[in-house]
Design a protein around this motif. Structure first.
Motif, mmCIF file in Angstrom:
data_model
loop_
_atom_site.group_PDB
_atom_site.id
_atom_site.type_symbol
_atom_site.label_atom_id
_atom_site.label_comp_id
_atom_site.label_asym_id
_atom_site.label_seq_id
_atom_site.Cartn_x
_atom_site.Cartn_y
_atom_site.Cartn_z
ATOM 1 N N THR A 48 0.851 -1.179 0.000
ATOM 2 C CA THR A 48 0.000 0.000 0.000
ATOM 3 C C THR A 48 0.887 1.228 0.000
ATOM 4 O OG1 THR A 48 -0.114 -0.002 2.419
ATOM 5 C CG2 THR A 48 -1.894 -1.111 1.234
ATOM 6 N N LEU A 49 0.354 2.322 -0.517
ATOM 7 C CA LEU A 49 1.106 3.575 -0.531
ATOM 8 C C LEU A 49 1.314 4.073 0.895
ATOM 9 C CD1 LEU A 49 -0.485 5.617 -3.477
ATOM 10 C CD2 LEU A 49 1.582 4.232 -3.494
ATOM 11 N N ASP A 60 -5.465 17.299 -11.844
ATOM 12 C CA ASP A 60 -6.764 17.243 -12.538
ATOM 13 C C ASP A 60 -7.417 15.870 -12.560
ATOM 14 O OD1 ASP A 60 -6.378 19.974 -13.210
ATOM 15 O OD2 ASP A 60 -5.234 19.380 -14.989
ATOM 16 N N VAL A 61 -6.752 14.850 -12.010
ATOM 17 C CA VAL A 61 -7.342 13.503 -12.007
ATOM 18 C C VAL A 61 -7.253 12.946 -10.589
ATOM 19 C CG1 VAL A 61 -7.314 11.185 -13.012
ATOM 20 C CG2 VAL A 61 -6.616 13.148 -14.404
ATOM 21 N N PRO A 62 -8.277 13.182 -9.762
ATOM 22 C CA PRO A 62 -8.223 12.720 -8.372
ATOM 23 C C PRO A 62 -8.257 11.203 -8.264
ATOM 24 C CG PRO A 62 -10.389 13.606 -8.896
ATOM 25 C CD PRO A 62 -9.517 13.918 -10.077
ATOM 26 N N PHE A 63 -7.683 10.690 -7.178
ATOM 27 C CA PHE A 63 -7.759 9.273 -6.878
ATOM 28 C C PHE A 63 -9.186 8.956 -6.451
ATOM 29 C CE2 PHE A 63 -3.578 7.169 -6.628
ATOM 30 C CZ PHE A 63 -3.991 5.848 -6.690
ATOM 31 N N PRO A 64 -9.765 7.863 -6.921
ATOM 32 C CA PRO A 64 -11.129 7.507 -6.495
ATOM 33 C C PRO A 64 -11.150 7.051 -5.042
ATOM 34 C CG PRO A 64 -10.205 5.795 -7.901
ATOM 35 C CD PRO A 64 -9.220 6.918 -7.918
ATOM 36 N N GLY A 65 -12.325 7.112 -4.452
ATOM 37 C CA GLY A 65 -12.497 6.633 -3.085
ATOM 38 C C GLY A 65 -12.219 7.696 -2.048
ATOM 39 N N HIS A 69 -7.723 7.577 2.437
ATOM 40 C CA HIS A 69 -7.286 6.184 2.524
ATOM 41 C C HIS A 69 -5.942 6.028 1.812
ATOM 42 C CE1 HIS A 69 -8.356 5.452 -1.712
ATOM 43 N NE2 HIS A 69 -7.943 4.202 -1.587
ATOM 44 N N TYR A 70 -5.257 4.943 2.149
ATOM 45 C CA TYR A 70 -3.943 4.663 1.565
ATOM 46 C C TYR A 70 -4.128 3.628 0.456
ATOM 47 C CZ TYR A 70 -2.033 7.161 5.564
ATOM 48 O OH TYR A 70 -1.739 8.119 6.493
ATOM 49 N N PRO A 71 -3.998 4.026 -0.797
ATOM 50 C CA PRO A 71 -4.318 3.120 -1.910
ATOM 51 C C PRO A 71 -3.442 1.870 -1.954
ATOM 52 C CG PRO A 71 -4.247 5.395 -2.657
ATOM 53 C CD PRO A 71 -3.694 5.388 -1.267
ATOM 54 N N HIS A 72 -4.085 0.774 -2.343
ATOM 55 C CA HIS A 72 -3.409 -0.505 -2.537
ATOM 56 C C HIS A 72 -2.716 -0.515 -3.900
ATOM 57 C CE1 HIS A 72 -3.379 -4.858 -3.700
ATOM 58 N NE2 HIS A 72 -3.015 -5.004 -2.446
ATOM 59 N N ARG A 73 -1.773 -1.425 -4.045
ATOM 60 C CA ARG A 73 -1.047 -1.568 -5.316
ATOM 61 C C ARG A 73 -1.986 -1.626 -6.508
ATOM 62 N NH1 ARG A 73 0.860 -7.465 -6.456
ATOM 63 N NH2 ARG A 73 -1.409 -7.514 -6.720
ATOM 64 N N VAL A 76 -3.450 1.635 -7.545
ATOM 65 C CA VAL A 76 -2.495 2.481 -8.261
ATOM 66 C C VAL A 76 -2.425 2.071 -9.730
ATOM 67 C CG1 VAL A 76 -0.095 3.238 -8.412
ATOM 68 C CG2 VAL A 76 -1.153 2.907 -6.174
ATOM 69 N N VAL A 77 -2.388 0.768 -9.990
ATOM 70 C CA VAL A 77 -2.346 0.283 -11.372
ATOM 71 C C VAL A 77 -3.574 0.772 -12.142
ATOM 72 C CG1 VAL A 77 -2.389 -1.770 -12.832
ATOM 73 C CG2 VAL A 77 -0.940 -1.735 -10.794
ATOM 74 N N ASP A 78 -4.755 0.628 -11.548
ATOM 75 C CA ASP A 78 -5.983 1.077 -12.208
ATOM 76 C C ASP A 78 -5.967 2.589 -12.431
ATOM 77 O OD1 ASP A 78 -6.974 -1.491 -12.308
ATOM 78 O OD2 ASP A 78 -8.190 -1.294 -10.490
ATOM 79 N N TYR A 79 -5.441 3.318 -11.461
ATOM 80 C CA TYR A 79 -5.376 4.777 -11.581
ATOM 81 C C TYR A 79 -4.472 5.188 -12.744
ATOM 82 C CZ TYR A 79 -4.346 9.644 -10.497
ATOM 83 O OH TYR A 79 -4.181 11.002 -10.583
ATOM 84 N N LEU A 80 -3.311 4.556 -12.866
ATOM 85 C CA LEU A 80 -2.395 4.896 -13.952
ATOM 86 C C LEU A 80 -2.990 4.539 -15.313
ATOM 87 C CD1 LEU A 80 1.032 3.816 -12.400
ATOM 88 C CD2 LEU A 80 0.160 6.141 -12.704
ATOM 89 N N ARG A 81 -3.694 3.418 -15.380
ATOM 90 C CA ARG A 81 -4.367 3.071 -16.636
ATOM 91 C C ARG A 81 -5.356 4.176 -17.031
ATOM 92 N NH1 ARG A 81 -5.620 -2.748 -14.363
ATOM 93 N NH2 ARG A 81 -3.845 -3.967 -15.163
#
Length: 358
Positions: A48-49, A60-65, A69-73, A76-81
């Motif tokens: 996790t981060l 301009d592209v917020p992390f979902p959720g 919270h501390y994002p899981h690996r 992060v992969v889904d976010y970068l995609r």
């Protein structure tokens, strides 16, 4: 002729592509893998981060959720995609760069498939974590048991019931060792003592403080890179587990042989596996023909701008500018600085072929 080429399509390459788009350029991004997500899919399952989602997103592209919270690996992969899809950039996967040459002020990027692309602006964004670091440890080359780098570790199941050493003193070493200790007899061993830092201060996440005070953006890289180890981010659980001996911590061993470890007090015991959580190094060998690297293979640069090759920049190096340079929360700042300086220099050159935004 491409107006800009970015080598690497992970978080650093995507940040560089975004910065180039803000300058009116449409870069070609060359990614060796199957998709533009860098090394994230290959890290261990429980990763996790260490920074909350609100401080881990690109512009301009917020992390979902939940932003705290501390994002899981896998998040992060889904976010970068998703982030890659927002970029109007020519991202080419399965394009591994073999070498880069220079002639008359232009760079030619050669891929393993035999392609040759030219540009005046080149950004090496394969980051500081593309090459697992295998240190020279006494007797490691004689050890007959399992040896793997943390980059190849996924989960503790294969080590159930075994005697395991985890070498290292950073976040990954501690996280892996504590996880393994629930399944195997585990020791974390390191040259330096373990240091801990709470992720919160006065009820606020530490990243809130660094962002608010702007400590995150101060160009302290040249000084901070001399710090022996980065403290382990810990709310107290890791320290408590290690102090309870689950896992235990010991100074680096004296020697390994085929099946045993010898400790500093002379005791010896059977060992089944050694996991090296000893960090990473940049792999920039494709730049070797340019004279851009020093004798250790490290780039000659200042804040990501090559000292020897005009038009060449770097994004994602550890301590490039600050302690956040190689992280999701900081890489975009370095990218915008490097791109702005490169574009300015190339556009003022009399042979410039880079379009100026209207």
């Amino acid at each position: 002729m491409c107006n800009a080429i970015v080598i690497g399509g992970g978080q650093s390459g995507l940040a560089a592509a975004h910065a180039l788009r803000t300058q009116g350029l449409r870069p070609v991004v060359l990614e060796a893998g199957a998709e533009p997500v860098g090394s994230w899919p290959h890290y261990y399952d429980s990763l996790t981060l260490f920074s909350p989602a609100r401080f881990s997103a690109f512009p301009d592209v917020p992390f979902p959720g939940d932003p705290d919270h501390y994002p899981h690996r896998d998040e992060v992969v889904d976010y970068l995609r998703r982030y890659a899809r927002t970029l109007d950039a020519d991202i080419r996967t399965h394009h591994r760069v073999s070498t880069v040459t220079a002639d008359n002020g232009a760079y030619t990027v050669h891929t393993e498939h035999g392609e040759a692309l030219q540009t005046n602006i080149l950004i090496a964004a394969t980051g500081g974590f593309s090459q697992p670091h295998w240190p020279e440890l006494p007797g490691l080359n004689k050890f007959a048991g399992t040896i793997l780098h943390a980059s190849d570790y996924r989960n503790p199941e294969p080590f159930a019931g075994q005697r395991v050493l985890v070498v290292g003193a950073g976040n990954s070493a501690v996280q892996i060792a504590v996880e393994l200790a629930e399944h195997a007899h585990t020791t974390i061993t390191s040259r330096t003592p373990l240091r801990y830092a709470s992720p919160t201060l006065l009820g606020r996440d530490l990243h809130w403080w660094t962002a608010t005070t702007r400590l995150d953006v101060l160009p302290l890289g040249p000084w901070l890179r001399t710090v022996p180890t980065t403290p382990v981010s810990d709310k107290g659980a890791y320290k408590a587990a290690i102090e309870a001996g689950n896992p235990d911590h010991r100074p680096l061993f004296e020697h390994l042989n085929t099946t045993e470890v010898t400790w500093s007090d002379g005791t010896r015991e059977h060992i089944d596996a050694v996991i090296l959580a000893t960090g990473y190094r940049p792999d920039l060998t494709y730049l070797q023909p340019l004279g851009a690297l020093d004798s250790t293979g490290s780039p000659r640069h200042r804040r990501g701008l090559s000292r020897t090759c005009p038009g060449l920049g770097y994004v994602g190096l550890e301590w490039q500018t600050s302690f956040s340079s190689a992280t999701l929360r900081g890489v975009h700042r370095d990218a915008h600085y490097v791109v702005k300086q490169l574009v300015k220099a190339v556009r003022t050159h009399k042979h410039c072929c880079i379009p100026t935004p209207v």
